[in-house]
Design a protein around this motif. Sequence first.
Motif, mmCIF file in Angstrom:
data_model
loop_
_atom_site.group_PDB
_atom_site.id
_atom_site.type_symbol
_atom_site.label_atom_id
_atom_site.label_comp_id
_atom_site.label_asym_id
_atom_site.label_seq_id
_atom_site.Cartn_x
_atom_site.Cartn_y
_atom_site.Cartn_z
ATOM 1 N N ALA A 1 -22.452 -1.222 7.060
ATOM 2 C CA ALA A 1 -23.761 -1.779 7.405
ATOM 3 C C ALA A 1 -23.631 -2.671 8.633
ATOM 4 O O ALA A 1 -22.702 -3.471 8.729
ATOM 5 C CB ALA A 1 -24.324 -2.593 6.242
ATOM 6 N N PHE A 2 -24.566 -2.490 9.560
ATOM 7 C CA PHE A 2 -24.693 -3.395 10.697
ATOM 8 C C PHE A 2 -25.668 -4.495 10.306
ATOM 9 O O PHE A 2 -26.627 -4.253 9.558
ATOM 10 C CB PHE A 2 -25.269 -2.661 11.918
ATOM 11 C CG PHE A 2 -24.271 -1.856 12.692
ATOM 12 C CD1 PHE A 2 -23.536 -2.426 13.717
ATOM 13 C CD2 PHE A 2 -24.085 -0.514 12.402
ATOM 14 C CE1 PHE A 2 -22.619 -1.672 14.442
ATOM 15 C CE2 PHE A 2 -23.182 0.250 13.128
ATOM 16 C CZ PHE A 2 -22.449 -0.337 14.151
ATOM 17 N N SER A 3 -25.440 -5.688 10.849
ATOM 18 C CA SER A 3 -26.391 -6.777 10.643
ATOM 19 C C SER A 3 -27.659 -6.467 11.444
ATOM 20 O O SER A 3 -27.645 -5.631 12.345
ATOM 21 C CB SER A 3 -25.774 -8.100 11.090
ATOM 22 O OG SER A 3 -25.500 -8.075 12.483
ATOM 23 N N PRO A 4 -28.776 -7.143 11.123
ATOM 24 C CA PRO A 4 -30.046 -6.842 11.812
ATOM 25 C C PRO A 4 -29.997 -6.940 13.334
ATOM 26 O O PRO A 4 -30.679 -6.197 14.023
ATOM 27 C CB PRO A 4 -31.017 -7.862 11.220
ATOM 28 C CG PRO A 4 -30.479 -8.115 9.856
ATOM 29 C CD PRO A 4 -28.969 -8.077 10.033
ATOM 30 N N ARG A 5 -29.197 -7.855 13.874
ATOM 31 C CA ARG A 5 -29.093 -7.960 15.335
ATOM 32 C C ARG A 5 -27.924 -7.152 15.888
ATOM 33 O O ARG A 5 -27.714 -7.109 17.100
ATOM 34 C CB ARG A 5 -28.991 -9.421 15.746
ATOM 35 C CG ARG A 5 -30.316 -10.182 15.543
ATOM 36 C CD ARG A 5 -30.254 -11.575 16.124
ATOM 37 N NE ARG A 5 -29.362 -12.421 15.367
ATOM 38 C CZ ARG A 5 -29.745 -13.329 14.488
ATOM 39 N NH1 ARG A 5 -31.014 -13.521 14.247
ATOM 40 N NH2 ARG A 5 -28.857 -14.064 13.855
ATOM 41 N N GLY A 6 -27.119 -6.548 15.013
ATOM 42 C CA GLY A 6 -26.015 -5.695 15.449
ATOM 43 C C GLY A 6 -24.753 -6.415 15.859
ATOM 44 O O GLY A 6 -23.821 -5.796 16.362
ATOM 45 N N ARG B 1 -29.056 -9.314 4.679
ATOM 46 C CA ARG B 1 -30.389 -9.911 4.596
ATOM 47 C C ARG B 1 -30.914 -10.054 6.018
ATOM 48 O O ARG B 1 -30.162 -10.076 6.982
ATOM 49 C CB ARG B 1 -30.320 -11.263 3.911
ATOM 50 C CG ARG B 1 -30.016 -11.129 2.416
ATOM 51 C CD ARG B 1 -29.988 -12.461 1.756
ATOM 52 N NE ARG B 1 -31.213 -13.204 2.014
ATOM 53 C CZ ARG B 1 -31.861 -13.891 1.099
ATOM 54 N NH1 ARG B 1 -31.423 -13.932 -0.119
ATOM 55 N NH2 ARG B 1 -32.944 -14.559 1.416
ATOM 56 N N SER B 2 -32.219 -10.182 6.150
ATOM 57 C CA SER B 2 -32.830 -10.198 7.481
ATOM 58 C C SER B 2 -32.389 -11.361 8.346
ATOM 59 O O SER B 2 -32.376 -11.257 9.565
ATOM 60 C CB SER B 2 -34.355 -10.180 7.361
ATOM 61 O OG SER B 2 -34.787 -11.312 6.634
ATOM 62 N N GLU B 3 -31.981 -12.499 7.757
ATOM 63 C CA GLU B 3 -31.552 -13.624 8.586
ATOM 64 C C GLU B 3 -30.110 -13.479 9.052
ATOM 65 O O GLU B 3 -29.604 -14.342 9.749
ATOM 66 C CB GLU B 3 -31.757 -14.960 7.851
ATOM 67 C CG GLU B 3 -30.716 -15.282 6.796
ATOM 68 C CD GLU B 3 -30.996 -14.691 5.422
ATOM 69 O OE1 GLU B 3 -30.170 -14.900 4.524
ATOM 70 O OE2 GLU B 3 -32.028 -14.021 5.248
#
Length: 188
Positions: free
Chosen positions: A107-112, A175-177
Amino acid sequence: LATADHSKIWGQAFSPDGDVLAVAYDDRLFLWNVADPAKPRVVRSMAAPVGIMGSNMQGDIAFSPNGTLLASAVGRSHVAIWDVADPAHAARIATIPGSAGFIDALAFSPRGHLLADVSFTGAVNLFSLANPAAPQRLATMHTLSAVGRTVRKCTTPPGQPSPPCPDVMYALAFRSEERRVGKECRSR
């Protein structure tokens, strides 16, 4: 999207814009242009680093949120990072060694900026992608419990047959943050 030799698919992912489909077959990674779903076409085929698969045909691939990077994991304990900003000229830019066994999910984080992997042992690795060509391991979380029971380690030395493994698989999500990563374990 079958191959001529009927190779097994071990992972697939759509780019964030939906125009590229990455599909991993046995030892190759294909990037398909699917902008026109009626006429999919291969834009790039690359040798993918695979480990000893045996009966454990598992792995994962994931696009970064901006679609410029692709991570692939399969076989014994490694993750490849691919530059796919221009799918026709995609290339592997890094290989991350040393995860704790066969990798179930990425999984990549939301900002990559971060990448996480989880192996079938339940160990989660977190990597910084500040420089995607030189990923840095930030942490390893060793958790070996799954669905209320202990998951035994199923690792063998390279070149040896794989033992029977637990009938569980993991999924990862940030999570989104972007401050927390979680895993889920389900029976196969």
